[in-house]
Motif scaffolding. Structure first.
Motif, PDB file in Angstrom:
ATOM      1  N   UNK A 187     -49.026  28.273 142.771  1.00  0.00           N
ATOM      2  CA  UNK A 187     -48.028  28.864 141.800  1.00  0.00           C
ATOM      3  C   UNK A 187     -48.810  30.313 141.553  1.00  0.00           C
ATOM      4  N   UNK A 188     -49.964  30.268 141.587  1.00  0.00           N
ATOM      5  CA  UNK A 188     -50.740  31.592 141.393  1.00  0.00           C
ATOM      6  C   UNK A 188     -51.395  32.374 142.439  1.00  0.00           C
ATOM      7  N   UNK A 189     -50.971  33.604 142.704  1.00  0.00           N
ATOM      8  CA  UNK A 189     -51.646  34.198 143.757  1.00  0.00           C
ATOM      9  C   UNK A 189     -52.766  34.970 143.375  1.00  0.00           C
ATOM     10  N   UNK A 190     -53.205  35.515 142.261  1.00  0.00           N
ATOM     11  CA  UNK A 190     -54.138  36.117 141.754  1.00  0.00           C
ATOM     12  C   UNK A 190     -54.144  36.456 140.128  1.00  0.00           C
ATOM     13  N   UNK A 191     -55.436  37.092 139.614  1.00  0.00           N
ATOM     14  CA  UNK A 191     -55.325  37.392 138.327  1.00  0.00           C
ATOM     15  C   UNK A 191     -55.824  39.109 138.308  1.00  0.00           C
ATOM     16  N   UNK A 192     -55.099  39.736 137.753  1.00  0.00           N
ATOM     17  CA  UNK A 192     -55.128  41.121 137.466  1.00  0.00           C
ATOM     18  C   UNK A 192     -56.334  41.779 136.343  1.00  0.00           C
ATOM     19  N   UNK A 193     -57.016  42.592 136.794  1.00  0.00           N
ATOM     20  CA  UNK A 193     -57.819  43.172 135.914  1.00  0.00           C
ATOM     21  C   UNK A 193     -57.783  44.487 136.001  1.00  0.00           C
ATOM     22  N   UNK A 194     -57.948  45.306 134.824  1.00  0.00           N
ATOM     23  CA  UNK A 194     -58.154  47.002 134.873  1.00  0.00           C
ATOM     24  C   UNK A 194     -59.975  46.912 134.281  1.00  0.00           C
ATOM     25  N   UNK A 195     -60.544  47.622 135.317  1.00  0.00           N
ATOM     26  CA  UNK A 195     -61.901  48.116 134.972  1.00  0.00           C
ATOM     27  C   UNK A 195     -62.040  49.005 133.720  1.00  0.00           C
ATOM     28  N   UNK A 196     -60.984  49.632 133.299  1.00  0.00           N
ATOM     29  CA  UNK A 196     -61.008  50.626 132.168  1.00  0.00           C
ATOM     30  C   UNK A 196     -60.881  49.475 131.016  1.00  0.00           C
ATOM     31  N   UNK A 228     -71.911  50.026 148.470  1.00  0.00           N
ATOM     32  CA  UNK A 228     -70.605  50.166 148.432  1.00  0.00           C
ATOM     33  C   UNK A 228     -70.046  50.574 149.537  1.00  0.00           C
ATOM     34  N   UNK A 229     -68.455  50.527 149.491  1.00  0.00           N
ATOM     35  CA  UNK A 229     -67.946  51.068 150.711  1.00  0.00           C
ATOM     36  C   UNK A 229     -67.750  52.736 150.576  1.00  0.00           C
ATOM     37  N   UNK A 230     -67.341  53.087 151.548  1.00  0.00           N
ATOM     38  CA  UNK A 230     -66.874  54.632 151.192  1.00  0.00           C
ATOM     39  C   UNK A 230     -65.599  54.480 150.236  1.00  0.00           C
ATOM     40  N   UNK A 231     -65.841  55.973 149.165  1.00  0.00           N
ATOM     41  CA  UNK A 231     -64.898  56.002 148.129  1.00  0.00           C
ATOM     42  C   UNK A 231     -63.944  57.067 148.293  1.00  0.00           C
ATOM     43  N   UNK A 232     -64.566  58.206 149.086  1.00  0.00           N
ATOM     44  CA  UNK A 232     -63.802  59.375 149.214  1.00  0.00           C
ATOM     45  C   UNK A 232     -63.519  59.796 150.727  1.00  0.00           C
ATOM     46  N   UNK A 290     -63.748  53.197 139.543  1.00  0.00           N
ATOM     47  CA  UNK A 290     -63.134  51.819 139.847  1.00  0.00           C
ATOM     48  C   UNK A 290     -63.164  51.253 141.239  1.00  0.00           C
ATOM     49  N   UNK A 291     -63.266  52.172 142.209  1.00  0.00           N
ATOM     50  CA  UNK A 291     -63.527  51.884 143.534  1.00  0.00           C
ATOM     51  C   UNK A 291     -65.023  51.281 143.849  1.00  0.00           C
ATOM     52  N   UNK A 292     -65.776  52.091 142.970  1.00  0.00           N
ATOM     53  CA  UNK A 292     -67.359  51.860 143.154  1.00  0.00           C
ATOM     54  C   UNK A 292     -67.526  50.247 142.655  1.00  0.00           C
ATOM     55  N   UNK A 293     -66.786  50.035 141.257  1.00  0.00           N
ATOM     56  CA  UNK A 293     -67.083  48.698 140.828  1.00  0.00           C
ATOM     57  C   UNK A 293     -66.390  47.803 141.857  1.00  0.00           C
ATOM     58  N   UNK A 294     -65.040  48.053 142.339  1.00  0.00           N
ATOM     59  CA  UNK A 294     -64.476  47.206 143.235  1.00  0.00           C
ATOM     60  C   UNK A 294     -65.204  46.796 144.409  1.00  0.00           C
ATOM     61  N   UNK A 295     -65.681  47.693 145.163  1.00  0.00           N
ATOM     62  CA  UNK A 295     -66.390  47.797 146.470  1.00  0.00           C
ATOM     63  C   UNK A 295     -67.623  46.931 146.338  1.00  0.00           C
ATOM     64  N   UNK A 296     -68.426  47.251 145.255  1.00  0.00           N
ATOM     65  CA  UNK A 296     -69.808  46.526 145.127  1.00  0.00           C
ATOM     66  C   UNK A 296     -69.628  45.212 144.816  1.00  0.00           C
ATOM     67  N   UNK A 297     -68.574  44.855 143.898  1.00  0.00           N
ATOM     68  CA  UNK A 297     -68.237  43.426 143.667  1.00  0.00           C
ATOM     69  C   UNK A 297     -67.531  42.579 145.151  1.00  0.00           C
ATOM     70  N   UNK A 298     -66.990  43.426 145.836  1.00  0.00           N
ATOM     71  CA  UNK A 298     -66.212  42.873 147.008  1.00  0.00           C
ATOM     72  C   UNK A 298     -67.565  42.458 148.054  1.00  0.00           C
TER      73      UNK A 298
END
Length: 511
Positions: A187-196, A228-232, A290-298
């Protein structure tokens, strides 16, 4: 939007975006099928003046994988009471003065009165939001689960200014994961978060500046930077950082470390609960961080073909497709299964205003056709990766053409309809016709479900409305389903697909 008959806007004709080694989802969505309602969320790019000529639309073709004509089947799980309430709410939210009034009220002391809070609570809030706390949100998730849909739980917090606020916000997100854990996994696909919400916004701007400067100057070193992964890409906007930024102070580095720790704690909680964590996108001033946080966590948590952390790509940005390709390619080389949520974007007005004030080119596509083309190309790319077993994607769209073509592409690629690594998504209370149509076609469909106290969540919705006047109006898809009825009144083009089903039920009762 006025209370009168109007027609779709005629869009500017533009050249297509060049494909990056992938076959697109046929063509860009035609202007007549444009939805102005994003998932964090889509805005209407430049259009020409509205005319007064009405046009009849065909919502589904004879060979379409999605059948939107059979409203009895689409809305079989929706009570007549809810249908009626939805029509009233969507009609009211489509009236632009109502949005203006709402913005004024939310910024006044009137919100301190219990009566007004109660009115808002039982009208717009109940329609567009999942409740005031995790328990109420879980009940809403259970309700839509009975209808064959899934929930994306969104504790509606955005910007935090200090570590105390970030810690308090993190606690809310952790409780959200606990709530998701208590529900059936299906019934749940994901939880959403904003890094801000879990790292101070001022620090995120500083980190973004430093990341931009490093990309343009290879000799510039960031001692605190994680893998991290490429951000730009070379076409990314860099005008936010016109001069070399000062390095982070020791206090700022400590605050950045705390931000990473909060995200890691949230990721650990999601891993334990076996629920994905989708990280929302923001405007380009802070998106690099935000991409930096996301990719390093991924890189740390996405293992064994199981992407826990999902990033978000906003296809209204000119560099979206190239950045998606670069990040995906790098992740694949590293053996990191990467999940992405594709949206159209929600910050068009502010992005263009800032770029114009600085005398630089806007990072947003010049026309809506270019945005549609970019979304469809990105969807094709991710669907092909998903078919090859190396990616996961959430296609967050209210656009009929994009949804239909993606579904047809998935079938062409042999992606199983029930496959968890392909999800469609729409806002809670919006575009239900498309949601139910995709559900009936056998796909996994989720609703983006913000929750929290009224005073917390309503500003969230109204800020979206201020950025995009189309957010709280009925989607174009829903409005198209109203055509051809003898019962039509001034609700044409500003009510929802619910109205057609109400009319069908009324006729059935009378006859």
């Amino acid at each position: 939007m006025a209370n009168r008959f109007v027609s779709p806007k005629k869009l500017l004709q533009t050249a297509r975006l060049r494909s990056l080694s992938t076959r697109p989802l046929n063509s860009a969505a035609p202007s007549s099928l444009t939805a102005a309602s994003p998932l964090t969320l889509e805005e209407k790019p430049i259009t020409t003046t509205t005319t007064t000529t009405t046009t009849r639309f065909t919502t589904t073709s004879s060979n379409s994988i999605i059948n939107l004509d059979d409203t009895k089947s689409l809305f079989s799980s929706v009570s007549t009471t809810k249908l009626l309430r939805s029509v009233i709410n969507l009609h009211a939210a489509a009236v632009e003065p109502m949005v203006d009034l709402g913005m004024w009220v939310m910024n006044s002391k009137l919100m301190d009165t219990g009566l007004l809070r109660g009115v808002i609570r039982h009208t717009f809030f109940e329609h567009f939001c999942a409740g005031e706390n995790p328990a109420e949100a879980c009940r809403k998730v259970s309700e839509i689960s009975d209808s064959g849909l899934r929930g994306m739980l969104v504790y509606a917090l955005e910007h935090a200014g200090d570590n105390e606020s970030c810690d308090r916000n993190l606690d809310g997100f952790l409780r959200t994961v606990e709530a998701a854990k208590s529900l059936p996994r299906s019934s749940v696909s994901c939880v959403i978060v904003k890094i801000t919400a879990i790292c101070p916004i001022g620090l995120l701007k500083r980190v973004s500046d430093l990341l931009r400067w490093e990309y343009k100057n290879e000799s510039f070193q960031l001692p605190w930077k994680l893998n991290t992964l490429p951000i730009f890409s070379d076409s990314s906007p860099f005008y936010h950082t016109p001069r070399k930024p000062d390095p982070l102070t020791q206090d700022e580095e400590q605050d950045l470390y705390l931000g990473h720790q909060r995200l890691q704690e949230l990721c650990e909680k999601c891993l334990e609960a076996n629920v994905s964590l989708s990280i929302d996108a923001e405007d380009t001033s802070v998106q690099p961080s935000i991409d930096y946080f996301t990719y390093s966590a991924a890189i740390r948590y996405n293992k064994d073909d199981n992407p826990i952390v999902y990033g978000t790509i906003q296809s209204y940005l000119k560099d979206a497709k190239e950045r998606l390709h670069l990040a995906s390619s790098a992740a694949e080389k590293m053996g990191v299964p990467m999940g992405f949520k594709l949206v159209r974007g929600a910050y068009m007005s502010s992005e263009r205003k800032l770029a114009s004030s600085l005398g630089v080119e806007s990072p947003i596509h010049n026309t809506i056709d270019q945005t549609h083309a970019c979304f469809n190309d990105c969807a094709t790319f991710m669907l092909e990766k998903t078919a090859n077993g190396s990616g996961a994607v959430v296609l967050a769209t209210h656009n009929l053409e994009s949804g239909t073509k993606a579904a047809e592409k998935a079938r062409e690629l042999g992606i199983e309809k029930e496959k968890q690594k392909l999800q469609f998504a729409q806002l809670y209370g919006m575009a239900d016709t498309l949601s139910f149509g995709l559900r009936n076609a056998g796909f996994q469909v989720s609703k983006y479900m913000p929750f929290g106290p009224v005073e917390l969540v309503m500003p969230y919705l109204l800020r979206r409305a201020e950025e995009n006047r189309g957010l709280l109006s009925a989607s174009t898809l829903d409005r198209q389903l109203l055509r051809g009825s003898d019962f039509q009144t001034l609700y044409v083009y500003i009510s929802s697909g619910y109205r057609k089903e109400l009319q069908r039920r009324l006729k059935a009762a009378i006859l």
